[in-house]
Design a protein around this motif. Sequence first.
Motif, PDB file in Angstrom:
ATOM      1  N   ASP B 210       0.830  -1.210   0.000  1.00  0.00           N
ATOM      2  CA  ASP B 210       0.000   0.000   0.000  1.00  0.00           C
ATOM      3  C   ASP B 210       0.859   1.253   0.000  1.00  0.00           C
ATOM      4  O   ASP B 210       0.592   2.208  -0.732  1.00  0.00           O
ATOM      5  N   LEU B 213       2.540   1.981  -3.360  1.00  0.00           N
ATOM      6  CA  LEU B 213       1.586   2.553  -4.316  1.00  0.00           C
ATOM      7  C   LEU B 213       1.248   3.994  -3.979  1.00  0.00           C
ATOM      8  O   LEU B 213       1.191   4.862  -4.849  1.00  0.00           O
ATOM      9  N   LEU B 255       5.714  -0.707 -14.816  1.00  0.00           N
ATOM     10  CA  LEU B 255       5.780  -2.164 -14.708  1.00  0.00           C
ATOM     11  C   LEU B 255       6.524  -2.590 -13.458  1.00  0.00           C
ATOM     12  O   LEU B 255       6.147  -3.544 -12.783  1.00  0.00           O
ATOM     13  N   ILE B 257       6.725  -0.953 -10.657  1.00  0.00           N
ATOM     14  CA  ILE B 257       5.837  -0.756  -9.498  1.00  0.00           C
ATOM     15  C   ILE B 257       4.885  -1.948  -9.377  1.00  0.00           C
ATOM     16  O   ILE B 257       4.732  -2.542  -8.303  1.00  0.00           O
ATOM     17  N   VAL B 258       4.257  -2.315 -10.507  1.00  0.00           N
ATOM     18  CA  VAL B 258       3.293  -3.427 -10.475  1.00  0.00           C
ATOM     19  C   VAL B 258       3.962  -4.686  -9.947  1.00  0.00           C
ATOM     20  O   VAL B 258       3.456  -5.353  -9.039  1.00  0.00           O
ATOM     21  N   VAL B 261       4.848  -4.400  -6.083  1.00  0.00           N
ATOM     22  CA  VAL B 261       3.689  -4.457  -5.191  1.00  0.00           C
ATOM     23  C   VAL B 261       3.039  -5.830  -5.271  1.00  0.00           C
ATOM     24  O   VAL B 261       2.649  -6.404  -4.248  1.00  0.00           O
ATOM     25  N   LEU B 262       2.964  -6.374  -6.491  1.00  0.00           N
ATOM     26  CA  LEU B 262       2.352  -7.689  -6.648  1.00  0.00           C
ATOM     27  C   LEU B 262       3.119  -8.731  -5.845  1.00  0.00           C
ATOM     28  O   LEU B 262       2.523  -9.533  -5.128  1.00  0.00           O
ATOM     29  N   ASN B 265       2.491  -8.352  -2.175  1.00  0.00           N
ATOM     30  CA  ASN B 265       1.146  -8.772  -1.803  1.00  0.00           C
ATOM     31  C   ASN B 265       0.960 -10.278  -1.887  1.00  0.00           C
ATOM     32  O   ASN B 265       0.208 -10.862  -1.109  1.00  0.00           O
ATOM     33  N   ASP B 269      -0.448 -12.312   1.122  1.00  0.00           N
ATOM     34  CA  ASP B 269      -1.630 -13.163   0.996  1.00  0.00           C
ATOM     35  C   ASP B 269      -1.348 -14.586   1.430  1.00  0.00           C
ATOM     36  O   ASP B 269      -2.162 -15.217   2.103  1.00  0.00           O
TER      37      ASP B 269
ATOM     38  N   LEU C 137      -5.241  -9.546  -8.348  1.00  0.00           N
ATOM     39  CA  LEU C 137      -4.119  -9.070  -7.535  1.00  0.00           C
ATOM     40  C   LEU C 137      -3.202  -8.156  -8.353  1.00  0.00           C
ATOM     41  O   LEU C 137      -2.686  -7.169  -7.844  1.00  0.00           O
ATOM     42  N   THR C 138      -3.026  -8.505  -9.626  1.00  0.00           N
ATOM     43  CA  THR C 138      -2.211  -7.643 -10.479  1.00  0.00           C
ATOM     44  C   THR C 138      -2.857  -6.264 -10.609  1.00  0.00           C
ATOM     45  O   THR C 138      -2.197  -5.232 -10.509  1.00  0.00           O
ATOM     46  N   TYR C 140      -4.797  -4.900  -8.471  1.00  0.00           N
ATOM     47  CA  TYR C 140      -4.671  -4.244  -7.170  1.00  0.00           C
ATOM     48  C   TYR C 140      -3.272  -3.654  -6.977  1.00  0.00           C
ATOM     49  O   TYR C 140      -3.093  -2.686  -6.262  1.00  0.00           O
ATOM     50  N   ALA C 141      -2.273  -4.258  -7.641  1.00  0.00           N
ATOM     51  CA  ALA C 141      -0.892  -3.787  -7.490  1.00  0.00           C
ATOM     52  C   ALA C 141      -0.541  -2.703  -8.502  1.00  0.00           C
ATOM     53  O   ALA C 141       0.568  -2.187  -8.500  1.00  0.00           O
ATOM     54  N   THR C 142      -1.491  -2.375  -9.376  1.00  0.00           N
ATOM     55  CA  THR C 142      -1.179  -1.417 -10.442  1.00  0.00           C
ATOM     56  C   THR C 142      -1.516   0.007 -10.011  1.00  0.00           C
ATOM     57  O   THR C 142      -2.598   0.248  -9.495  1.00  0.00           O
ATOM     58  N   PRO C 143      -0.595   0.936 -10.196  1.00  0.00           N
ATOM     59  CA  PRO C 143      -0.912   2.332  -9.881  1.00  0.00           C
ATOM     60  C   PRO C 143      -1.967   2.843 -10.871  1.00  0.00           C
ATOM     61  O   PRO C 143      -1.797   2.680 -12.073  1.00  0.00           O
ATOM     62  N   TRP C 146      -0.871   5.187 -13.727  1.00  0.00           N
ATOM     63  CA  TRP C 146      -0.098   4.568 -14.804  1.00  0.00           C
ATOM     64  C   TRP C 146      -1.010   3.760 -15.721  1.00  0.00           C
ATOM     65  O   TRP C 146      -0.937   3.867 -16.949  1.00  0.00           O
ATOM     66  N   ARG C 205     -12.511 -10.684  -3.592  1.00  0.00           N
ATOM     67  CA  ARG C 205     -11.939 -11.455  -2.500  1.00  0.00           C
ATOM     68  C   ARG C 205     -12.960 -11.652  -1.369  1.00  0.00           C
ATOM     69  O   ARG C 205     -13.121 -12.752  -0.836  1.00  0.00           O
TER      70      ARG C 205
END
Lengths: 533, 280, 321
Positions: B210, B213, B255, B257-258, B261-262, B265, B269, C137-138, C140-143, C146, C205
């Motif tokens: 979080d 992001l 990319l 960042i994705v 964070v992925l 997470n 999880d 999840l992807t 959710y992780a994407t800004p 962007w 979820r």
Amino acid sequence: MLRRCGRLLLLMTACSAAPVAGQAAPRRLVIAIGQTVTNVVPTLSRSAAAREISDLVFLRLGRYGGTSFGDRAAVPELAKGWTRRDSVTLAFDLDPRARWHDGTPVTSRDVVFSFNRARDPKQAVSVASLLVDIAAVEAEGDNRVVIRFDRPYGEQLYDATYHVQILPAHLVASIPPDSLVSSAFSRAPVGSGPYRWDKLEPTEYLQLRSVPGFFLGAPAIEQMVWRFTTSQESRLNLLLTGGADVQEDIIPPTANLSRLPERPSLRVAHLPSMGVNYLLFNQRAPADTSRPHPILADMDVRRALTIGLDRATMAKAVFGRYASPASSPAPPAAWFGALAPQPVAFDPTQAARLLASRGWKDSDGDGVLDRNGIPLALTLLVPSSSVSRMQVALVVQEQWRQLGVKAEVVPLEIAQYLARRKPGDFDVAIESFTADPSPWSLLDRWGCGAEANYGRYCSRTADSLLRAAHLARRDPAPPIRAWLRTVAEDFPAAFLFAPDKVYAMPSGYGNVTWQVESPWQMVWTWTLAGAGR
Amino acid sequence: MTPRRAALHTVWRRPAGRAGLIALALLALLALIGPLVLPDPTAQGDLLNGALLPPGPGHLLGTDQLSRDVLSRIVTGLRLSLIIGLASACLAVALGAAVGLIAGSRAGMVDTVLMRIVDALLAIPRLFVLLLVLAVWDRVPIPALVLLLALTGWYGTSRLVRAETVRLRGEDFVRAAEALGAGRLRIALHHLLPNVAAPILVAGTLGVGDVILLEAGLTYLGLGIRPPTPSLGGMVLDSRSVFVTAPWTSIFPGLVIVLTVLSVNLVGDALRDALDPRSA
Amino acid sequence: MNWLARRALQAVITALMALALLFFLIRSLPGDPLAVLSEDRPLTSEQVRDLQRRYQLDQPLGAQFTAFMGGAVRGDFGTSIQYGRPVRQLVLERLPRTLLLGATVLLINFTLGLWLGVQQALHRGRPLDRILTTLSLTGYATPSFWLGLMLVLVFAVRLHWLPAAGSQDPGLDGAGVLTVVLDRLRHLILPALTLAAVSIASSMRYQRAAMLEALRQPYVAAARARGLTEGQVTWGHAWRSALPSVLTLFGLWLPILVVGAVFVEQVFAWQGLGSLTAGAAAARDYPLLMGTAVLATAAVVTGSLVSDVLHALLDPRARAE
């Protein structure tokens, strides 16, 4: 018409562009701009965009004529002509054809009312101080206005025309000045210009419609729409996908130009702007403005910081070929721009020598010059909203680094930038100042103790030269030239360049004329047929 | 097995968790080693001929408007993102756990007051406070940014920990400790804390993502990390005006960042699923 | 009813505390709200005094707060310093766009999101479940900023299918209702899609977990034993019993409407409340900031109140807690 063209600051880029076959020039022009405009009433509009729109709705006695001196400083607009009675009196004869958009004739009462309002500092903060030399404005009958000045000087006609747009007294006089901003009039203003107010969709767009019976000639473009879009790349994308027809700042980056062919009907139009970009040096200590700045009070240091910058490459990297060099506060596009001296050459060796001669040496080997234990480190204020100034800041930082000068770039939201600049809480600030077309207006920025002289530069010599120019009744050029040279040689700022205004716009219009100090002012004279027809 | 190793083990057993761990390890390695071998991320090359070069042999991911190496900037930005994410998530979780433990183990006035304050704080959107404070703060030092992100991110954890603590207080082993005359602090630290460690760990891990992001978003608005310090959100911001003509300047930082964070997470999880099998 | 009254009172107190906190936080930050007014030409000290009096900046903080709360009760939030217009008017101007975008995203998340969550639960552990989990999840992780840029790049700039920015085209004055609606929809698609993509994971979820729980209950097996079809079992029994806990999520969504879209608003030049707030913060526009703060806080408090009430209505056990 020809006579008028000769006196306007024109840029006839359109004349060379042949219309694209099958592409009719639109009768409706959508211009994407970065600001949001809510009000176009002259005394209330603050932003540059609002003023440009306001110029199409509200007329002046005369339009700017290409110089601020003498009795040729204006071209007839609401006044069909003027006569000089003596060295302090001008009489204006209103054009009897002039009408407000509600059909009422424009009379001398409107003019007297508008001047009185503009001269009241309580009602028109920004204009009143410019009109202090006007002693009285009186009506003689319905169609004549007489303006008397305190004393004889060269810019009388300019002062009487440039600063005051005429408001309809029959609609505005009854509104208390304080509630004008929330009045029905400011939500749907009535003017006398070539375009009338049509509608405002708040935060989205503002739309003007042409006045078919406009007394100086009916506009060919029927609708002018300003579409508000904050981010520059969104504006470009709108332009390329048909959501807008014109974008006023397609560069920087210059890479954008390579995208224009995506919409074949577009072409580039550029005109010199009245803006000059410079690095303003603070001559007083940021913490205590009663003391000189520990580093920048030294003229040789300021000189070294200026000649150590490769301004030509910088301009080319950021603006491509759309910028001209600047050496002084005078915008190259202004009539007095030609009086400015040549810019000082880029000379890093000389810069290094100058700094060394003033005792700045890298004694601790950290790559940053120092003197008596104080490093040559400066804060560089820059408004983060400006793409070009942010880029310039980073390039300046890098070039100064090579000189051994450490610059800390401080990007600020515009409000904070202004809040820091005002009390002099900075070392260097990247300014972009758009001047009025009168050299006298520059006193406010560069005169000793002037309100907007944020760097606290002060030269009595320079001030008296500028005053001499203002009062000159014949040729103001020699004192202006001397003033510009004096200022340039004192290095109150590193003058960088004057970027052009670069528009992407549809091709196909004829008689395209731009007014440098208010680009769209003459759009009502454009024709839909291309050049040569 | 120590609790930490046990947690790692449970994550590793799940394919998604394993993928996350591996990706995270690779990213961390890149962030550690990259700056040692890549060119200076702030150095400008030839402004006229070296700007906006597409990806190629000299610059693997191309150059930006000021002819700086995109890959170097990504790697440096990634390192900063990871540091900020980890540091502020840790701080937030520690703060939340402390408040939660205090409120949960001391019923009555203290509990009520603390929880009412947390309610009020929760009623102010985090983004709102961050926008506000960062907008008026012209030179945010990175530690201050970390602190700010932590100070606005602990409320949820404190509620969670309090609820767990209140539940545990009714358990036999806590009653027994009380009966044996253990002090409040001792009970909180030795009996309650180890038993709420699991939810804290989950909250902390997910908090990292979080924060990364959020930091990228704030920087994109021009409010977080200021130039010339390279940051992932800042790179997207800087290259907005050329994102069509030179897409490499904004695609790659996004990319990364994705991916970061992925993977964080996925690990979070996997941890949560291991601790709460019902949701798996 | 007694429970409801207590819960509502608690919500009001929470909101008041939050507003007080914010008021003093905003005023304690450095900066000069009048700075924006002197952009063109500096103000004289007399003008500054006039302005301070007009915006009550010369009063002690306590008095300012009382005045603010007094006005807020009457729905008057004062005048924005930056725009010189009533705060209420400015907020109301932006509200429709914010609500339109927010409601669309909400709709996507609570239809498509819940449906996908149910499918995941039904296919638990199988490839469909795994793929959907990874995808969400992807997202959710994407800004969001962007993703927005990338969607603009593909769908607006390259394909020219959708507009690149804004929420409506100017110049549809004479056009029919259908044209206008279609135009709004076209502008809505990309921002809504962006926001939905980065947020749909949470409703999926939640629904998946709640559904798995429900499917384990004995009455589901009983329903199957009675010979009901799979569809009836899934939607008529399991899904309905999973609903209360999913609806709780609804409350968490309200606040996101107010400032949560600020990044997406920026990318799409969508003039909503998020960008209004960001601009107000940058300009230190106290009255405007407090106006948006009231809205933001009200959204959070109402959101959690609504979700509690919904939960209590659908699941009486919750009231006893």
